[in-house]
Design a protein around this motif. Structure first.
Motif, PDB file in Angstrom:
ATOM      1  N   SER A 184      32.629  51.997  24.881  1.00  0.00           N
ATOM      2  CA  SER A 184      31.172  52.101  24.991  1.00  0.00           C
ATOM      3  C   SER A 184      30.542  50.878  25.637  1.00  0.00           C
ATOM      4  N   VAL A 185      31.364  49.877  25.988  1.00  0.00           N
ATOM      5  CA  VAL A 185      30.875  48.725  26.757  1.00  0.00           C
ATOM      6  C   VAL A 185      31.854  48.438  27.907  1.00  0.00           C
ATOM      7  N   HIS A 186      32.176  49.509  28.657  1.00  0.00           N
ATOM      8  CA  HIS A 186      32.937  49.480  29.905  1.00  0.00           C
ATOM      9  C   HIS A 186      34.446  49.580  29.750  1.00  0.00           C
ATOM     10  N   GLY A 187      35.017  49.283  28.580  1.00  0.00           N
ATOM     11  CA  GLY A 187      36.439  49.509  28.370  1.00  0.00           C
ATOM     12  C   GLY A 187      37.334  48.596  29.190  1.00  0.00           C
ATOM     13  N   ALA A 188      38.532  49.092  29.529  1.00  0.00           N
ATOM     14  CA  ALA A 188      39.535  48.304  30.239  1.00  0.00           C
ATOM     15  C   ALA A 188      39.125  48.066  31.695  1.00  0.00           C
ATOM     16  N   PRO A 189      39.729  47.080  32.349  1.00  0.00           N
ATOM     17  CA  PRO A 189      39.403  46.820  33.760  1.00  0.00           C
ATOM     18  C   PRO A 189      39.679  48.022  34.650  1.00  0.00           C
ATOM     19  N   VAL A 190      38.979  48.054  35.790  1.00  0.00           N
ATOM     20  CA  VAL A 190      39.207  49.104  36.784  1.00  0.00           C
ATOM     21  C   VAL A 190      40.111  48.621  37.914  1.00  0.00           C
ATOM     22  N   HIS A 191      40.344  47.286  37.986  1.00  0.00           N
ATOM     23  CA  HIS A 191      41.172  46.738  39.070  1.00  0.00           C
ATOM     24  C   HIS A 191      41.488  45.282  38.756  1.00  0.00           C
ATOM     25  N   PHE A 192      42.645  44.821  39.229  1.00  0.00           N
ATOM     26  CA  PHE A 192      42.910  43.385  39.244  1.00  0.00           C
ATOM     27  C   PHE A 192      43.720  43.076  40.487  1.00  0.00           C
ATOM     28  N   GLY A 193      43.624  41.827  40.953  1.00  0.00           N
ATOM     29  CA  GLY A 193      44.323  41.438  42.167  1.00  0.00           C
ATOM     30  C   GLY A 193      43.414  41.461  43.382  1.00  0.00           C
ATOM     31  N   ASP A 194      43.951  41.905  44.519  1.00  0.00           N
ATOM     32  CA  ASP A 194      43.308  41.819  45.829  1.00  0.00           C
ATOM     33  C   ASP A 194      41.881  42.379  45.822  1.00  0.00           C
ATOM     34  N   PRO A 195      40.859  41.552  46.002  1.00  0.00           N
ATOM     35  CA  PRO A 195      39.480  42.054  46.017  1.00  0.00           C
ATOM     36  C   PRO A 195      39.216  43.019  47.174  1.00  0.00           C
ATOM     37  N   ALA A 196      39.874  42.790  48.314  1.00  0.00           N
ATOM     38  CA  ALA A 196      39.628  43.639  49.476  1.00  0.00           C
ATOM     39  C   ALA A 196      40.034  45.082  49.217  1.00  0.00           C
ATOM     40  N   ALA A 197      40.955  45.301  48.282  1.00  0.00           N
ATOM     41  CA  ALA A 197      41.424  46.661  47.994  1.00  0.00           C
ATOM     42  C   ALA A 197      40.312  47.528  47.419  1.00  0.00           C
ATOM     43  N   ILE A 198      39.272  46.917  46.855  1.00  0.00           N
ATOM     44  CA  ILE A 198      38.129  47.699  46.358  1.00  0.00           C
ATOM     45  C   ILE A 198      36.858  47.364  47.143  1.00  0.00           C
ATOM     46  N   GLY A 199      37.041  46.848  48.343  1.00  0.00           N
ATOM     47  CA  GLY A 199      35.914  46.683  49.260  1.00  0.00           C
ATOM     48  C   GLY A 199      35.084  45.436  49.071  1.00  0.00           C
ATOM     49  N   ILE A 200      35.567  44.471  48.312  1.00  0.00           N
ATOM     50  CA  ILE A 200      34.804  43.232  48.132  1.00  0.00           C
ATOM     51  C   ILE A 200      35.010  42.354  49.355  1.00  0.00           C
ATOM     52  N   ARG A 201      33.926  41.987  50.009  1.00  0.00           N
ATOM     53  CA  ARG A 201      34.014  41.293  51.288  1.00  0.00           C
ATOM     54  C   ARG A 201      34.315  39.807  51.119  1.00  0.00           C
ATOM     55  N   ASP A 202      33.807  39.194  50.039  1.00  0.00           N
ATOM     56  CA  ASP A 202      33.985  37.754  49.861  1.00  0.00           C
ATOM     57  C   ASP A 202      33.892  37.436  48.371  1.00  0.00           C
ATOM     58  N   ILE A 203      35.008  37.116  47.742  1.00  0.00           N
ATOM     59  CA  ILE A 203      35.041  36.857  46.309  1.00  0.00           C
ATOM     60  C   ILE A 203      34.203  35.635  45.942  1.00  0.00           C
ATOM     61  N   ALA A 204      33.948  34.761  46.903  1.00  0.00           N
ATOM     62  CA  ALA A 204      33.155  33.558  46.644  1.00  0.00           C
ATOM     63  C   ALA A 204      31.657  33.803  46.785  1.00  0.00           C
ATOM     64  N   ASP A 205      31.262  35.039  47.122  1.00  0.00           N
ATOM     65  CA  ASP A 205      29.851  35.328  47.376  1.00  0.00           C
ATOM     66  C   ASP A 205      29.462  36.650  46.725  1.00  0.00           C
ATOM     67  N   PRO A 206      29.319  36.672  45.384  1.00  0.00           N
ATOM     68  CA  PRO A 206      28.962  37.923  44.705  1.00  0.00           C
ATOM     69  C   PRO A 206      27.554  38.378  45.037  1.00  0.00           C
ATOM     70  N   GLU A 207      27.362  39.698  45.057  1.00  0.00           N
ATOM     71  CA  GLU A 207      26.013  40.233  45.304  1.00  0.00           C
ATOM     72  C   GLU A 207      25.066  39.955  44.140  1.00  0.00           C
ATOM     73  N   HIS A 208      25.610  39.817  42.941  1.00  0.00           N
ATOM     74  CA  HIS A 208      24.800  39.559  41.749  1.00  0.00           C
ATOM     75  C   HIS A 208      25.515  38.494  40.916  1.00  0.00           C
ATOM     76  N   GLY A 209      24.755  37.731  40.136  1.00  0.00           N
ATOM     77  CA  GLY A 209      25.362  36.690  39.309  1.00  0.00           C
ATOM     78  C   GLY A 209      25.750  35.471  40.121  1.00  0.00           C
ATOM     79  N   GLU A 210      26.693  34.697  39.587  1.00  0.00           N
ATOM     80  CA  GLU A 210      27.093  33.435  40.207  1.00  0.00           C
ATOM     81  C   GLU A 210      28.607  33.367  40.364  1.00  0.00           C
ATOM     82  N   ALA A 211      29.064  32.818  41.472  1.00  0.00           N
ATOM     83  CA  ALA A 211      30.497  32.704  41.729  1.00  0.00           C
ATOM     84  C   ALA A 211      31.141  31.731  40.745  1.00  0.00           C
ATOM     85  N   VAL A 212      32.411  31.979  40.431  1.00  0.00           N
ATOM     86  CA  VAL A 212      33.216  31.037  39.647  1.00  0.00           C
ATOM     87  C   VAL A 212      34.530  30.820  40.391  1.00  0.00           C
TER      88      VAL A 212
END
Length: 262
Positions: A184-212
């Motif tokens: 009821s609060v999102h459950g298990a992860p949907v992906h781990f590893g290569d960000p590009a595999a789920i269309g993330i263009r730049d892991i250092a530049d999130p669309e929301h929140g702050e990079a870590v």
């Protein structure tokens, strides 16, 4: 001297007074926090079906009666017009404003949807001794728009937003085990590893929140995120819609421990 934690009700009163206008991570430990989407009643049916069709990013905790800003199943004296630190107001799908109070915008046909938040399972991760990078750095969790398509419903469609926490592999495995107990609060992860595999263009530049930072030997681990409805709302373009600002949640009286299925 250690500052005592306030109750959920006390934190809501601080938010209502304007004393808190930013993220709510760490406030009222032990209590469920919720994402928000508010829509006119003639859009609410389609949005309800969208949430039901996409329970990972949009796990519903409560739905208000039309025109009623109270949410008695989530807590005493909640007023959804004032008790979120910062809102986002969309007009025809375009972000138009970011107020701290929406009393003047409230309509008699508004329906509020409250959606589970990853803050709940983060508490379980920390209790098990797993590090959570953005909390350690006092940052808002990084959130990314992906190419993972949600199931469309009526006028609502769009891709999933995910939140990311970097972990060494053994911690990632344990995190999967822990968060799978919290559907009821999102459950298990949907992906781990290569960000590009789920269309993330730049892991250092999130669309929301702050990079870590992701340290050597760590992998990024991605969970479905309750900011997903904001993408669907942008695409559907209702005449008006109101959401929470990412990281600025409604603090409820519900306890995180009551959400665990095991």
């Amino acid at each position: 001297m250690t500052t005592p934690f306030l109750s959920a009700a006390a934190e809501r009163l601080r938010i209502r007074s304007g004393a808190v206008s930013g993220q709510t991570a760490g406030l009222a430990p032990g209590h469920v926090q919720a994402n928000l989407a508010i829509l006119p009643a003639d859009w609410a049916g389609d949005f309800l079906r969208f949430c039901q069709a996409n329970p990972r990013p949009c796990p519903l905790l409560a739905v208000s009666e039309a025109g009623d800003p109270r949410l008695p199943t989530l807590g005493h004296d909640i007023d959804i017009r004032t008790d979120v630190p910062r809102y986002r107001v969309y007009r025809d799908g375009v972000l138009a404003d970011g107020p701290t109070d929406i009393t003047d915008l409230w309509q008699d046909d508004f329906v509020a949807f409250l959606i589970g938040c990853s803050f709940s399972f983060e508490e379980a991760l920390l209790a098990d001794g797993l590090p959570v990078r953005h909390i350690a750095m006092n940052r808002n969790v990084p959130m990314y728009e992906t190419n993972i398509a949600c199931t469309p419903a009526g006028r609502f469609r769009g891709n999933m937003v995910v939140s990311m926490r970097p972990m060494v592999p053994k911690d990632a495995i344990r995190a999967i085990q822990i968060t799978s107990r919290f559907p009821s609060v999102h459950g298990a992860p949907v992906h781990f590893g290569d960000p590009a595999a789920i269309g993330i263009r730049d892991i250092a530049d999130p669309e929301h929140g702050e990079a870590v930072p992701i340290e050597p030997g760590e992998v990024p681990v991605f969970w479905a995120c309750g900011v997903t409805p904001q993408v669907a709302i942008r695409n559907a373009r209702p005449p008006i819609a109101i959401t929470h600002s990412p990281g600025a949640m409604l603090i409820t009286d519900l306890l995180n421990t009551h959400l665990s299925v095991l």
